[in-house]
Scaffold this motif. Structure first.
Motif, PDB file in Angstrom:
ATOM      1  N   PHE A 163       0.862  -1.139   0.033  1.00  0.00           N
ATOM      2  CA  PHE A 163       0.009  -0.086   0.087  1.00  0.00           C
ATOM      3  C   PHE A 163       0.888   1.177   0.027  1.00  0.00           C
ATOM      4  CE2 PHE A 163       0.284  -1.604   4.468  1.00  0.00           C
ATOM      5  CZ  PHE A 163       0.877  -0.524   5.127  1.00  0.00           C
ATOM      6  N   ASP A 164       0.110   2.412  -0.254  1.00  0.00           N
ATOM      7  CA  ASP A 164       0.935   3.634  -0.446  1.00  0.00           C
ATOM      8  C   ASP A 164       0.319   4.579   0.555  1.00  0.00           C
ATOM      9  OD1 ASP A 164       2.197   6.171  -1.041  1.00  0.00           O
ATOM     10  OD2 ASP A 164       2.205   5.592  -3.229  1.00  0.00           O
ATOM     11  N   TYR A 165       1.083   4.719   1.683  1.00  0.00           N
ATOM     12  CA  TYR A 165       0.516   5.355   2.770  1.00  0.00           C
ATOM     13  C   TYR A 165       0.426   6.930   2.565  1.00  0.00           C
ATOM     14  CZ  TYR A 165       0.398   8.020   7.319  1.00  0.00           C
ATOM     15  OH  TYR A 165       0.099   8.916   8.295  1.00  0.00           O
ATOM     16  N   GLN A 166       1.619   7.343   1.983  1.00  0.00           N
ATOM     17  CA  GLN A 166       1.919   8.814   1.370  1.00  0.00           C
ATOM     18  C   GLN A 166       0.584   9.196   0.522  1.00  0.00           C
ATOM     19  OE1 GLN A 166       3.554  10.916   3.022  1.00  0.00           O
ATOM     20  NE2 GLN A 166       4.494   9.046   4.222  1.00  0.00           N
ATOM     21  N   ALA A 167       0.358   8.277  -0.548  1.00  0.00           N
ATOM     22  CA  ALA A 167      -0.684   8.747  -1.425  1.00  0.00           C
ATOM     23  C   ALA A 167      -2.103   8.610  -0.821  1.00  0.00           C
ATOM     24  CB  ALA A 167      -0.770   7.602  -2.604  1.00  0.00           C
ATOM     25  N   ALA A 168      -2.156   7.892   0.055  1.00  0.00           N
ATOM     26  CA  ALA A 168      -3.674   8.182   0.813  1.00  0.00           C
ATOM     27  C   ALA A 168      -3.704   9.163   1.596  1.00  0.00           C
ATOM     28  CB  ALA A 168      -3.809   6.717   1.706  1.00  0.00           C
ATOM     29  N   GLU A 169      -2.704   9.378   2.257  1.00  0.00           N
ATOM     30  CA  GLU A 169      -2.439  10.767   3.038  1.00  0.00           C
ATOM     31  C   GLU A 169      -2.936  11.963   2.310  1.00  0.00           C
ATOM     32  OE1 GLU A 169      -2.321  13.245   6.637  1.00  0.00           O
ATOM     33  OE2 GLU A 169      -2.839  11.225   6.193  1.00  0.00           O
ATOM     34  N   ASP A 202      -6.415   1.242  -0.737  1.00  0.00           N
ATOM     35  CA  ASP A 202      -5.413   1.915   0.308  1.00  0.00           C
ATOM     36  C   ASP A 202      -6.118   2.575   1.412  1.00  0.00           C
ATOM     37  OD1 ASP A 202      -3.568   0.439  -0.907  1.00  0.00           O
ATOM     38  OD2 ASP A 202      -2.273   2.036  -1.549  1.00  0.00           O
ATOM     39  N   PHE A 203      -7.029   3.476   1.128  1.00  0.00           N
ATOM     40  CA  PHE A 203      -7.748   4.395   1.902  1.00  0.00           C
ATOM     41  C   PHE A 203      -8.553   3.421   2.911  1.00  0.00           C
ATOM     42  CE2 PHE A 203     -10.425   7.745   3.399  1.00  0.00           C
ATOM     43  CZ  PHE A 203      -9.643   9.023   3.196  1.00  0.00           C
ATOM     44  N   ARG A 204      -9.311   2.422   2.416  1.00  0.00           N
ATOM     45  CA  ARG A 204     -10.088   1.519   3.227  1.00  0.00           C
ATOM     46  C   ARG A 204      -9.148   0.942   4.283  1.00  0.00           C
ATOM     47  NH1 ARG A 204     -13.215   2.137  -1.113  1.00  0.00           N
ATOM     48  NH2 ARG A 204     -15.644   1.827  -0.947  1.00  0.00           N
ATOM     49  N   LEU A 205      -7.934   0.488   3.839  1.00  0.00           N
ATOM     50  CA  LEU A 205      -7.101  -0.210   4.793  1.00  0.00           C
ATOM     51  C   LEU A 205      -6.634   0.465   5.823  1.00  0.00           C
ATOM     52  CD1 LEU A 205      -5.633  -2.772   5.122  1.00  0.00           C
ATOM     53  CD2 LEU A 205      -3.647  -2.038   3.750  1.00  0.00           C
ATOM     54  N   LEU A 206      -6.046   2.037   5.313  1.00  0.00           N
ATOM     55  CA  LEU A 206      -5.272   2.745   6.637  1.00  0.00           C
ATOM     56  C   LEU A 206      -6.143   3.513   7.276  1.00  0.00           C
ATOM     57  CD1 LEU A 206      -2.305   3.445   3.789  1.00  0.00           C
ATOM     58  CD2 LEU A 206      -2.240   2.219   5.793  1.00  0.00           C
ATOM     59  N   PHE A 207      -7.164   3.987   6.783  1.00  0.00           N
ATOM     60  CA  PHE A 207      -8.376   4.845   7.403  1.00  0.00           C
ATOM     61  C   PHE A 207      -9.566   4.420   7.787  1.00  0.00           C
ATOM     62  CE2 PHE A 207      -5.329   7.847   4.514  1.00  0.00           C
ATOM     63  CZ  PHE A 207      -4.499   7.940   5.569  1.00  0.00           C
TER      64      PHE A 207
END
Length: 269
Positions: A163-169, A202-207
Motif C-alpha cells: 500500500f502507499d500510505y503517502q498517496a492515501a494521506e 489503500d484508503f479503506r485499509l489505512l483509514f
C-alpha cells in the motif's frame, strides 16, 4: 435516603482537540439506533450495563472493560437493565492512529470488548473527567500509548500488503480542502498520484472507511459545530456541502443514531 434515579437522558461533549472527541452520556433505556461512524469509538461504561449489537451478536459492557469499536462497524446502544447506563467515550480518527503506527493495517478488537489491563491503563488518562482539559503533551503521550496497546491487544497478525500510505494521506488532506463541493475518485487519484482503485483500497485499509464516507463524515463534523454555534438546520446543511436539509438529516441519523434535533436538545453546553 436511597440514590435518586436519573430519568433524563443527557450527554456532555468536551471541546475537540487533536483529532479526538470525548463525551460522557447517560441513557435510561434506548440510546442509539443502528449506525456507524468512521472513527474508532473507545470507552468504558461507568455505571449500569451498556448493551449493543456489534458484528452479528449482542455485547454487554460493564465497568472494568474497555470498548473498542472499529471504524465503520454498525452498532447501536441501549440499557441492559432498568437502571440505565452511563459511559464515557472518545472518538479517534484512524489517521491519528496511523501517524503513531507509521502506516499499517488498523488494530482490530474482534468482539468490541476487552478486559486486557493494557487497554484499561492506556485509556485511563484520556477518559478522566471531561471537565478539566488534558495537558497537550499528556494527551499526545496517552494517545501514543493507546495506539501501541491497541496494536498489542488486537491479536490479529497483519498480513503483508502493498500500500502507499503517502498517496492515501495526500488524498485525505485534499478531501479536507474541498468539503463544500463535489469530489470524484478520479480527482482524488490525480492529487494522490495513485490509480483510483488502488487508492480506494489503500484508503479503506489505512483509514478504516471509504473516501466518500470520509468526506460525508467531515461534513457532518462541520454540521455539528455549526449547530452548536446557533446555525439553523437548513443553513448548517448548506454550508457543510449537503444538497439540502433532508439529505443532511438522513446522513446524520445513519451516522449517529439520533436526529440532529434530538442530538442538539441533549447537548450540554
Amino acid at each position: 435516603m436511597g440514590k435518586q434515579k436519573i430519568l433524563t437522558d443527557w450527554f456532555h461533549r468536551a471541546p475537540d482537540a487533536g483529532g479526538v472527541q470525548r463525551i460522557e452520556a447517560y441513557f435510561s433505556g434506548h440510546g442509539y439506533d443502528l449506525h456507524r461512524h468512521d472513527t474508532y469509538a473507545i470507552g468504558r461504561t461507568l455505571a449500569g450495563v451498556q448493551s449493543f449489537q456489534y458484528r452479528g451478536g449482542w455485547r454487554h459492557s460493564q465497568p472494568g472493560v474497555t470498548m473498542v469499536l472499529h471504524p465503520d462497524e454498525v452498532h447501536d446502544g441501549e440499557a441492559g437493565t432498568e437502571d440505565g447506563f452511563q459511559y464515557r467515550m472518545m472518538y479517534i480518527e484512524p489517521a491519528l492512529i496511523q501517524q503513531m503506527l507509521g502506516g499499517q493495517p488498523l488494530p482490530f478488537i474482534k468482539t468490541g470488548l476487552s478486559a486486557d489491563p493494557r487497554l484499561l491503563a492506556a485509556t485511563q488518562a484520556l477518559l478522566r473527567s471531561l471537565d478539566n482539559p488534558l495537558d497537550p503533551l499528556e494527551e499526545q503521550d496517552a494517545l501514543f500509548d493507546l495506539a501501541q496497546a491497541m496494536n498489542a491487544v488486537s491479536g490479529v497478525t497483519p498480513h503483508r500488503q502493498r500500500f502507499d500510505y503517502q498517496a492515501a494521506e495526500r488524498a485525505r488532506e485534499f478531501i479536507h480542502s474541498a468539503l463544500d463541493r463535489t469530489l470524484t475518485l478520479d480527482e482524488l487519484a490525480a492529487h494522490s498520484g495513485r490509480d483510483r482503485w488502488s487508492l480506494s483500497r489503500d484508503f479503506r485499509l489505512l483509514f478504516g472507511t471509504s473516501p466518500y464516507r470520509y468526506l460525508s463524515m467531515r461534513r457532518l463534523d462541520l454540521v455539528r459545530s455549526l449547530l452548536i454555534q446557533g446555525q439553523s438546520l437548513t443553513n448548517a446543511a448548506l454550508i457543510a456541502g449537503f444538497s439540502d436539509q433532508s439529505h443532511m438529516t438522513r446522513q446524520f441519523g445513519k451516522t449517529y443514531g439520533l436526529s440532529p434535533a434530538r442530538w442538539l436538545s441533549m447537548h450540554r453546553r
